[in-house]
Design a protein around this motif. Sequence first.
Motif, PDB file in Angstrom:
ATOM      1  N   PHE A 110      15.043   0.529   8.001  1.00 48.96           N
ATOM      2  CA  PHE A 110      15.114   1.949   7.657  1.00 48.96           C
ATOM      3  C   PHE A 110      13.754   2.586   7.387  1.00 48.96           C
ATOM      4  CE2 PHE A 110      19.641   1.200   7.189  1.00 48.96           C
ATOM      5  CZ  PHE A 110      20.158   2.374   7.723  1.00 48.96           C
ATOM      6  N   LEU A 111      12.719   1.759   7.199  1.00 49.65           N
ATOM      7  CA  LEU A 111      11.369   2.303   7.087  1.00 49.65           C
ATOM      8  C   LEU A 111      11.072   3.093   8.347  1.00 49.65           C
ATOM      9  CD1 LEU A 111       8.559  -0.144   5.927  1.00 49.65           C
ATOM     10  CD2 LEU A 111       8.951   2.196   5.197  1.00 49.65           C
ATOM     11  N   ILE A 112      10.421   4.232   8.203  1.00 47.01           N
ATOM     12  CA  ILE A 112      10.171   5.038   9.393  1.00 47.01           C
ATOM     13  C   ILE A 112       8.791   4.734   9.959  1.00 47.01           C
ATOM     14  CG2 ILE A 112       9.876   7.401  10.223  1.00 47.01           C
ATOM     15  CD1 ILE A 112      12.057   8.156   8.190  1.00 47.01           C
ATOM     16  N   GLY A 113       8.723   4.473  11.246  1.00 47.81           N
ATOM     17  CA  GLY A 113       7.453   4.260  11.906  1.00 47.81           C
ATOM     18  C   GLY A 113       7.166   2.791  12.168  1.00 47.81           C
ATOM     19  N   PHE A 114       6.748   2.517  13.397  1.00 48.91           N
ATOM     20  CA  PHE A 114       6.475   1.130  13.771  1.00 48.91           C
ATOM     21  C   PHE A 114       5.330   0.546  12.951  1.00 48.91           C
ATOM     22  CE2 PHE A 114       4.028  -1.906  16.295  1.00 48.91           C
ATOM     23  CZ  PHE A 114       4.980  -2.887  16.434  1.00 48.91           C
ATOM     24  N   ARG A 115       4.261   1.343  12.748  1.00 52.10           N
ATOM     25  CA  ARG A 115       3.116   0.827  12.005  1.00 52.10           C
ATOM     26  C   ARG A 115       3.510   0.457  10.578  1.00 52.10           C
ATOM     27  NH1 ARG A 115      -1.166   2.017   8.296  1.00 52.10           N
ATOM     28  NH2 ARG A 115       0.490   3.292   7.454  1.00 52.10           N
ATOM     29  N   ASN A 116       4.308   1.322   9.950  1.00 47.16           N
ATOM     30  CA  ASN A 116       4.736   1.020   8.590  1.00 47.16           C
ATOM     31  C   ASN A 116       5.512  -0.292   8.537  1.00 47.16           C
ATOM     32  OD1 ASN A 116       3.533   3.340   7.794  1.00 47.16           O
ATOM     33  ND2 ASN A 116       5.396   4.455   7.264  1.00 47.16           N
ATOM     34  N   ARG A 117       6.371  -0.485   9.521  1.00 46.24           N
ATOM     35  CA  ARG A 117       7.153  -1.722   9.555  1.00 46.24           C
ATOM     36  C   ARG A 117       6.243  -2.932   9.727  1.00 46.24           C
ATOM     37  NH1 ARG A 117      11.435   0.674  13.675  1.00 46.24           N
ATOM     38  NH2 ARG A 117      12.501   2.039  12.206  1.00 46.24           N
ATOM     39  N   LEU A 118       5.295  -2.784  10.652  1.00 46.79           N
ATOM     40  CA  LEU A 118       4.394  -3.899  10.953  1.00 46.79           C
ATOM     41  C   LEU A 118       3.574  -4.272   9.720  1.00 46.79           C
ATOM     42  CD1 LEU A 118       3.060  -5.673  13.211  1.00 46.79           C
ATOM     43  CD2 LEU A 118       1.398  -3.838  13.495  1.00 46.79           C
ATOM     44  N   VAL A 119       2.970  -3.278   9.077  1.00 46.08           N
ATOM     45  CA  VAL A 119       2.093  -3.554   7.939  1.00 46.08           C
ATOM     46  C   VAL A 119       2.909  -4.075   6.759  1.00 46.08           C
ATOM     47  CG1 VAL A 119       0.539  -2.485   6.270  1.00 46.08           C
ATOM     48  CG2 VAL A 119       0.324  -1.930   8.688  1.00 46.08           C
ATOM     49  N   GLU A 133       0.838  -1.188   0.000  1.00 45.12           N
ATOM     50  CA  GLU A 133       0.000   0.000   0.000  1.00 45.12           C
ATOM     51  C   GLU A 133       0.876   1.242   0.000  1.00 45.12           C
ATOM     52  OE1 GLU A 133      -0.157  -2.206   2.368  1.00 45.12           O
ATOM     53  OE2 GLU A 133      -2.207  -2.875   2.679  1.00 45.12           O
ATOM     54  N   PRO A 134       0.406   2.320  -0.593  1.00 41.73           N
ATOM     55  CA  PRO A 134       1.174   3.563  -0.524  1.00 41.73           C
ATOM     56  C   PRO A 134       1.370   4.034   0.910  1.00 41.73           C
ATOM     57  CG  PRO A 134      -1.031   3.952  -1.411  1.00 41.73           C
ATOM     58  CD  PRO A 134      -0.828   2.473  -1.379  1.00 41.73           C
ATOM     59  N   ASP A 135       0.347   3.813   1.749  1.00 43.19           N
ATOM     60  CA  ASP A 135       0.388   4.362   3.103  1.00 43.19           C
ATOM     61  C   ASP A 135       1.474   3.733   3.953  1.00 43.19           C
ATOM     62  OD1 ASP A 135      -2.198   4.326   1.812  1.00 43.19           O
ATOM     63  OD2 ASP A 135      -2.883   5.510   3.493  1.00 43.19           O
ATOM     64  N   SER A 136       1.962   2.554   3.567  1.00 48.09           N
ATOM     65  CA  SER A 136       2.957   1.939   4.447  1.00 48.09           C
ATOM     66  C   SER A 136       4.380   2.343   4.094  1.00 48.09           C
ATOM     67  CB  SER A 136       2.798   0.419   4.508  1.00 48.09           C
ATOM     68  OG  SER A 136       2.524  -0.127   3.268  1.00 48.09           O
ATOM     69  N   ILE A 137       4.575   3.076   2.995  1.00 44.67           N
ATOM     70  CA  ILE A 137       5.933   3.569   2.736  1.00 44.67           C
ATOM     71  C   ILE A 137       5.993   5.091   2.841  1.00 44.67           C
ATOM     72  CG2 ILE A 137       6.438   1.591   1.262  1.00 44.67           C
ATOM     73  CD1 ILE A 137       6.496   3.821  -1.029  1.00 44.67           C
ATOM     74  N   ALA A 138       4.933   5.680   3.365  1.00 46.59           N
ATOM     75  CA  ALA A 138       4.930   7.133   3.577  1.00 46.59           C
ATOM     76  C   ALA A 138       4.759   7.384   5.066  1.00 46.59           C
ATOM     77  CB  ALA A 138       3.789   7.770   2.793  1.00 46.59           C
ATOM     78  N   TYR A 139       5.300   8.478   5.538  1.00 44.63           N
ATOM     79  CA  TYR A 139       5.253   8.756   6.969  1.00 44.63           C
ATOM     80  C   TYR A 139       4.914  10.232   7.170  1.00 44.63           C
ATOM     81  CZ  TYR A 139       6.488   8.467  11.883  1.00 44.63           C
ATOM     82  OH  TYR A 139       6.444   8.474  13.253  1.00 44.63           O
ATOM     83  N   PRO A 140       3.861  10.524   7.965  1.00 46.50           N
ATOM     84  CA  PRO A 140       3.457  11.927   8.128  1.00 46.50           C
ATOM     85  C   PRO A 140       4.587  12.757   8.746  1.00 46.50           C
ATOM     86  CG  PRO A 140       1.809  10.441   9.081  1.00 46.50           C
ATOM     87  CD  PRO A 140       3.015   9.610   8.743  1.00 46.50           C
TER      88      PRO A 140
END
Lengths: 435, 435
Positions: free
Chosen positions: A389-398, A58-65
């Motif tokens: 290196f992905l930023i954010g725990f949620r992004n990593r998890l998803v 998903e786009p949302d999992s490689i983007a970070y607010p």
Amino acid sequence: MNIPRTELPRVVIIGGGFAGMGLARKLLQEDVQMVLIDRNNYHTFQPLLYQVSTAGLEPDSIAYPLRKITRNSKNCFFRNAEVESIDADNQIIHTSIGEIVYDYLVIATGSKTNFFGNKSVESNAMWMKTVPQALNIRSLILENLEQAVIENDPEKRKALLNFVLVGAGPTGVELSGAIAELRNNIVPKDYPDLNPAEMNIHLLEGLDRVLPPMSEKSSEKAQKFLEDLGVKIHLNTMVQSYDGHLVTTNTDLTLKTETLVWSAGVTGAPVKGLNASALIEKANRYEVNAFNQVNGYENIFAIGDIAVMKTEEYPRGHPMVAQPAIQQGRHLAKNLKRIFKGEQLEPFNYFDKGSMATVGRNKAVVDIGKSTFGGFFAWFIWMFVHLWFLIGFRNRLVTFCNWVYNYINFDRAARLIIRPFKSNRENLEADQKKI
Amino acid sequence: MNIPRTELPRVVIIGGGFAGMGLARKLLQEDVQMVLIDRNNYHTFQPLLYQVSTAGLEPDSIAYPLRKITRNSKNCFFRNAEVESIDADNQIIHTSIGEIVYDYLVIATGSKTNFFGNKSVESNAMWMKTVPQALNIRSLILENLEQAVIENDPEKRKALLNFVLVGAGPTGVELSGAIAELRNNIVPKDYPDLNPAEMNIHLLEGLDRVLPPMSEKSSEKAQKFLEDLGVKIHLNTMVQSYDGHLVTTNTDLTLKTETLVWSAGVTGAPVKGLNASALIEKANRYEVNAFNQVNGYENIFAIGDIAVMKTEEYPRGHPMVAQPAIQQGRHLAKNLKRIFKGEQLEPFNYFDKGSMATVGRNKAVVDIGKSTFGGFFAWFIWMFVHLWFLIGFRNRLVTFCNWVYNYINFDRAARLIIRPFKSNRENLEADQKKI
């Protein structure tokens, strides 16, 4: 602009990519007023864009607010704006939302796609530097498949099913591998009325090997991996023109295709307003000294892709990838703190952690120092490093869940045409044309 | 069209929503040639669209590729097309990709937003029936917040921060609750330079209670939950006009707002071509008998929102929600099999499993039979049921991860303006205007 001037020095950062983020995160708890500006309200993890394009993520999992970064400091402000020009004499930048004053300016605007002046390619190709562009490519691939199903003319069907990737750097290699896996694993199941043999993936490279920045061993391995997946590789081949239907090259090769993805080069994305001597014209990038100060300026810095720091080892600047950007950002944070304390600046030293590229399932290549390896272990390392290196725990998890799911099921679950590209081309070209 | 005619009867299904999917999945293994047509290549799980709008979920986790359904049968074909009209005399439908012949036609085109002829609202409001529309609302909410940060005029800032939801059915209630939680939990952290008290959520309802289709107890509870979250509820209030800036109503209430989301009603989305007697004009829906046969036709069926089956208990047809659609789809599968075997058809009986709506964290209401309950347990049931009905293991896994993450962290991680709506309004209105 509502940002109160305080007695703290103000650092304005243009761009929330790897360099800008690397810097901003290290300044959050310091006695400095920081203004982070980006045209998007999110950071994009570009190394995984190709997985968004090919329905793996998903786009949302490689983007970070970006506001999730700045919220951690009361002296840090985020502004969602486009920077128009710099007025160095008055220490002001002009933006789409007005003027912003700075004490120290950091340019981290990165790079954009380079067409080397080829207008026919620029008008008709797809490219992939942003999330909307990656989504456009995803839609186009899937729309072509849907159209091919109902196309009775074999020539037209072949053009719909020909995917041409130009430039065999990491992006071209990863994209062509991922599209080949779509063909091998998904198309036979999803499109029983299509003949997968009619779908071809062509990777064109002007030099004599794939992954030219990596070791020759890795190039060889990557080429073998790609060929195992059925990608047709054309080396020493340069595109001359593409009118939206036909690709011509410097060799006998011509290809009919509805989809050409251009990843053959990047160039800097500088901001207007600095002295001519600051810019290396050919590269469109700022020349900086060992402290990342832009040539001719003391309080203007450039970091990441937009900066060329000439060193003995890198006479034309560091490679335009994530690692030098992150390291320059972090190093500049230290140097800015030195400036505030009246201390001596320290020169930047790039620590080369190695490079890697993935071709597909269990297939990747890694160069670390003088050693090089490929296959399952390299692929495992690649995944681990990218999750890290992905930023954010949620992004990593998803992302992790998606990878495990896709791996077990040989699947790409996000194959959704959320916004059709073809029927909507003109409307969506606004995204496409940006950077 | 490339779909070979065989000796098997051909069932053409228009629409892959709850009704169409309910039917298609039950016919996959039968001796029938099935053609599933949808304008999107995915099924949309509409009950969770509001979470996409409010940055809680990715679009990809509430959509499911329709080809993943049809791939499980060698006699089932998917076509990504728009249906233009039905020619019942010749048993043909006309579509954007040509003609398709049928033996049995099932219309499952669902419903669209009803503006009751109010042109000013239709031109300026947002609504939410599709994934792109939900993404547009997400972008607009976040863009308004970004703009409010830099707006110095308090009146204009207030209009940017006023969110007006019209219609207190499940969609209006769930959206207003979710936006209120954004204000309460995210805005104070992400936007330290905004005053959360300036952000207001107004929920307008023409009747005298929220959630009118549910029990009075549930209405009361839901209203209390909403008020606890700080939503301003205006009952017996009907919108008269909205010019994009100012809402006027039948009472003294006027509101300045940049964002009005209309969820005050739906109407059927029929296809052209059937006899006038088939359609109930006021509702724009097909009148069907107890076997879901459209009035006046033997081999044309309608199921789900588009069908009105008048029964003693439901003299104006079943509620336009997921359950009757799924049940009618499944029941029609059985009846079609009976037709193929030359057996008698059996009438549809709706089994009312109850209804529920969620307002926010630990806050939901559930009506099952005569019993009604609210609070944490209802909220837990709501989550469980929605996960259960979500299609696809990956979607469930990713949604579950997001919910757990959001719950623990009081977060909404998907607050990304992937495609800005305001600056791009005209381009994106194509999505907005569809259904």
